[in-house]
Design an enzyme around this catalytic site. Structure first.
Site, PDB file in Angstrom:
ATOM      1  N   LYS A 199      -0.126   0.625   9.841  1.00 54.27           N
ATOM      2  CA  LYS A 199       1.255   0.598   9.355  1.00 54.27           C
ATOM      3  C   LYS A 199       1.349  -0.320   8.133  1.00 54.27           C
ATOM      4  O   LYS A 199       1.929   0.027   7.114  1.00 54.27           O
ATOM      5  CB  LYS A 199       2.153   0.113  10.490  1.00 54.27           C
ATOM      6  N   GLU A 205      -9.159  -6.117  10.351  1.00 51.85           N
ATOM      7  CA  GLU A 205     -10.161  -5.294  11.043  1.00 51.85           C
ATOM      8  C   GLU A 205     -10.213  -3.893  10.449  1.00 51.85           C
ATOM      9  O   GLU A 205     -11.281  -3.342  10.178  1.00 51.85           O
ATOM     10  CB  GLU A 205      -9.807  -5.181  12.540  1.00 51.85           C
ATOM     11  N   GLY A 260       4.239  -0.744  15.998  1.00 50.68           N
ATOM     12  CA  GLY A 260       2.878  -0.242  16.225  1.00 50.68           C
ATOM     13  C   GLY A 260       2.679   0.251  17.648  1.00 50.68           C
ATOM     14  O   GLY A 260       2.132   1.329  17.878  1.00 50.68           O
ATOM     15  N   ARG A 261       3.123  -0.527  18.627  1.00 52.01           N
ATOM     16  CA  ARG A 261       2.869  -0.160  20.027  1.00 52.01           C
ATOM     17  C   ARG A 261       3.771   0.968  20.511  1.00 52.01           C
ATOM     18  O   ARG A 261       3.661   1.395  21.654  1.00 52.01           O
ATOM     19  CB  ARG A 261       2.976  -1.399  20.921  1.00 52.01           C
ATOM     20  N   GLU A 346       2.736  -7.601  24.426  1.00 55.98           N
ATOM     21  CA  GLU A 346       3.087  -7.906  23.032  1.00 55.98           C
ATOM     22  C   GLU A 346       4.602  -7.815  22.837  1.00 55.98           C
ATOM     23  O   GLU A 346       5.176  -8.481  21.985  1.00 55.98           O
ATOM     24  CB  GLU A 346       2.355  -6.961  22.056  1.00 55.98           C
ATOM     25  N   HIS A 377     -13.678  -1.556  45.113  1.00 51.51           N
ATOM     26  CA  HIS A 377     -14.974  -2.179  45.412  1.00 51.51           C
ATOM     27  C   HIS A 377     -15.160  -3.432  44.570  1.00 51.51           C
ATOM     28  O   HIS A 377     -16.284  -3.885  44.348  1.00 51.51           O
ATOM     29  CB  HIS A 377     -16.087  -1.165  45.182  1.00 51.51           C
ATOM     30  N   LYS A 505      -4.614 -15.290  13.234  1.00 52.47           N
ATOM     31  CA  LYS A 505      -5.022 -14.619  11.986  1.00 52.47           C
ATOM     32  C   LYS A 505      -5.099 -15.642  10.857  1.00 52.47           C
ATOM     33  O   LYS A 505      -6.056 -15.667  10.087  1.00 52.47           O
ATOM     34  CB  LYS A 505      -4.001 -13.541  11.596  1.00 52.47           C
TER      35      LYS A 505
HETATM   36  O1  F6P Z   1      -1.660  -7.960  15.077  1.00 47.97           O
HETATM   37  C1  F6P Z   1      -0.761  -7.244  15.852  1.00 47.97           C
HETATM   38  C2  F6P Z   1      -0.404  -5.923  15.233  1.00 47.97           C
HETATM   39  O2  F6P Z   1       0.489  -6.110  14.216  1.00 47.97           O
HETATM   40  C3  F6P Z   1       0.127  -4.952  16.263  1.00 47.97           C
HETATM   41  O3  F6P Z   1       1.432  -5.163  16.584  1.00 47.97           O
HETATM   42  C4  F6P Z   1      -0.162  -3.660  15.599  1.00 47.97           C
HETATM   43  O4  F6P Z   1      -0.090  -2.614  16.502  1.00 47.97           O
HETATM   44  C5  F6P Z   1      -1.554  -3.919  15.087  1.00 47.97           C
HETATM   45  O5  F6P Z   1      -1.548  -5.273  14.706  1.00 47.97           O
HETATM   46  C6  F6P Z   1      -2.009  -3.061  13.948  1.00 47.97           C
HETATM   47  O6  F6P Z   1      -1.182  -3.192  12.833  1.00 47.97           O
HETATM   48  P1  F6P Z   1      -1.290  -2.217  11.603  1.00 47.97           P
HETATM   49  O7  F6P Z   1      -0.948  -0.833  12.083  1.00 47.97           O
HETATM   50  O8  F6P Z   1      -0.299  -2.718  10.603  1.00 47.97           O
HETATM   51  O9  F6P Z   1      -2.694  -2.267  11.078  1.00 47.97           O
END
Ligand code: F6P
Length: 539
Positions: A199, A205, A260-261, A346, A377, A505
């Site tokens: 987003k 990452e 995002g979630r 979150e 188990h 971060k």
């Molecule tokens: O670091 C948390 C977060 O912002 C989440 O809320 C989100 O789903 C994820 O990182 C990924 O964010 P983006 O879609 O902006 O890469």
């Protein structure tokens, strides 16, 4: 602590026996049972009676649920710390209902996004999308993390019996180089499409994984035109995606009004649409929309998300429980706990109310779990016999997606037996009688009985889906979304921001620079760890 919360704790401190509740009331199961969109919820195995349930319903009535729900639907910026509205429900509106949206540009944008997704899916299914060497695309590498990955990854897994795509999906989330390394080892770039799902288009990452994949293309002889052909994005940051080299017609939209979630219903759901095909993806949206309608229309007493929310509140705020198990008795749903972890923790893992005042009560539980029967188990021992009370949601799909009928009956038997065992437990006397019946002496039986006894009185919900289809998965995910919404409304916090993830971060930047030789001051633990790591890396 204000009156409703103390009343809850007072009620929760009164003794209650689930076993006796079932013995005294043969109708108990039908009293505490709901159905919505074909999903059945049996919540009779909870530590509630009429008095407790009425007090919880009263809490819901006096809470912000209804008002906040209206404000969300009307498009107000209820995510006030980020000045954003919360509109993910719009994304699952059927086409006809989109026209009723107040803002016609929104409807047009959602339609356009759906069309772009449909067109790409059709092209890939028909193997008309050719790579830079002229071969059709066979693999899609989805690069994203958190909400931009957990939903599609979980749903693709959950609906794998419905896959009808010649294209394979690969997910790259973790910044651990092993992920991209393993993907590149198996594939050739000329038959791969890379979708960078972010987003913000600023997540470290995702950026690093995307850069490494781009380098892999270049190393294998691809030029800039090939990169443009093979890279797509789904993002609300068009400029950053373009700067990365993604051409405008390959950028699917994200909107700031979709967290995002909560984004699996948007272009973030593309992997699912790709594996299921367009029509089945629509069924997935339809299931979620049906749950939205139920949430918006059913009164609180028969509203499934409200019910799950109140039960959660009862355990967290009434009884001081800190965790909640999510136990899908379905192999395909094994990633659901990770998905709901982000959704719940979150959203509601917060410490202040809307005004920034410290909340006088605990909020989101620790969500954990795995597919049954594996857990039986492993950690079910603790669920049954420890002194902790851990409410658990058991989820079963009535009809299996395979022909091994006896396996399925055994699976279902275990699911129901676990909830029964948690509820009734086994008294010391029962355990002793069992030992005696097995031929032990009185002394042996008395010695062993306390170890074999289970306290019982452990709460659970059972959710029964007719089957794990796109429709019911959509409804199930929307159910959990709305449950989280209701709890956030009751706790009076903002469920839609996530500032807590920022500090880590921020701090990783200087540490990364120090690893690259830049001198900096750290606390002694961090400095020591850095020195040890450097020693290993240079030895
Ligand atoms: O670091 C948390 C977060 O912002 C989440 O809320 C989100 O789903 C994820 O990182 C990924 O964010 P983006 O879609 O902006 O890469």
């Amino acid at each position: 602590m204000s009156a409703p919360w103390s009343a809850l704790q007072q009620l929760a401190s009164e003794p209650f026996s689930l076993r006796q509740a079932f013995q005294h009331d043969p109708e108990r199961a039908s009293r505490y049972r709901l159905s919505a969109c074909g999903i059945e919820l049996d919540y009779s195995k909870n530590l509630i009676d009429a008095k407790r349930w009425q007090s919880l319903l009263a809490l819901a009535q006096t809470s912000d649920i209804a008002a906040l729900r209206d404000r969300m639907v009307s498009g107000e910026s209820i995510n006030h710390t980020e000045q954003r509205s919360v509109g993910h429900m719009r994304l699952r509106l059927p086409d006809a209902a989109l026209s009723e949206l107040k803002d016609p540009t929104l409807a047009a944008e959602i339609r356009q996004c759906r069309q772009q997704m449909t067109a790409l899916v059709s092209q890939l299914h028909q193997q008309r999308y050719l790579g830079y060497t002229g071969k059709p695309i066979r693999d899609v590498i989805w690069v994203g993390i958190g909400g931009s990955l957990l939903g599609p990854q979980m749903a693709c897994e959950a609906l794998s019996p419905y896959h009808q795509s010649p294209v394979k999906l690969h997910f790259a989330g973790n910044i651990d180089g092993a992920v991209v390394h393993d993907i590149c080892r198996q594939l050739e770039p000329d038959t791969c499409l890379v979708v960078v799902a972010s987003k913000s288009f600023g997540t470290e990452e995702t950026r690093e994984n995307a850069l490494s994949l781009r380098q892999w293309f270049l190393d294998k002889g691809a030029d800039q035109a090939a990169i443009a052909r093979h890279f797509w994005a789904t993002s609300s940051n068009i400029q950053a995606a373009a700067d990365f080299g993604i051409v405008p017609e390959h950028i699917l939209p994200m909107w700031d009004w979709v967290g995002g979630r909560y984004s699996i219903w948007s272009a973030i759901g593309l992997p699912l649409a790709l594996l299921l095909g367009n029509e089945q993806f629509e069924d997935f949206l339809a299931g979620a929309h049906a749950m939205d309608q139920h949430f918006l229309q059913a009164d609180f007493a028969s509203n499934m998300p409200v019910t799950l929310a109140l039960l959660g509140i009862w355990y967290i705020n009434g009884m001081g429980c800190q965790s909640q198990a999510l136990l899908p008795y379905n192999h395909y749903l094994r990633l659901l706990p990770s998905y709901v972890q982000q959704l719940d923790m979150e959203s509601n893992g917060k410490q202040v109310d809307h005004q920034g005042h410290t909340l006088p009560y605990a909020t989101a539980p620790v969500i954990w779990g795995d597919a049954g029967t594996n857990g039986q188990h492993a950690y079910h021992q603790l669920l049954h016999q420890s002194q902790l009370t851990i409410p658990a949601d058991f989820i079963l799909a009535a009809k299996p997606k395979h022909a091994l009928a006896d396996h399925h009956l055994r699976l279902a038997a275990h699911c129901f037996a676990q909830t029964q065992a948690l509820m009734q437990g086994k008294t010391i006397e029962e355990a002793k009688d069992e030992c005696l019946a097995q031929g032990m002496t009185e002394q042996q039986a008395s010695k062993l009985a306390p170890h074999k006894a289970s306290p019982g009185n452990k709460p659970s919900n059972t959710l029964l889906l007719p089957e794990l289809s796109p429709y019911y998965l959509g409804a199930l995910l929307a159910l959990y979304e709305h449950k989280v919404f209701c709890q956030g409304a009751i706790w009076q916090l903002n469920s839609f921001d996530q500032w807590g993830v920022e500090l880590g971060k921020q701090l990783s930047g200087p540490i990364y620079q120090a690893l690259n030789g830049k001198a900096a001051q750290f606390d002694s633990s961090t400095a020591g760890l850095l020195a040890s790591l450097q020693r290993h890396l240079t030895s």
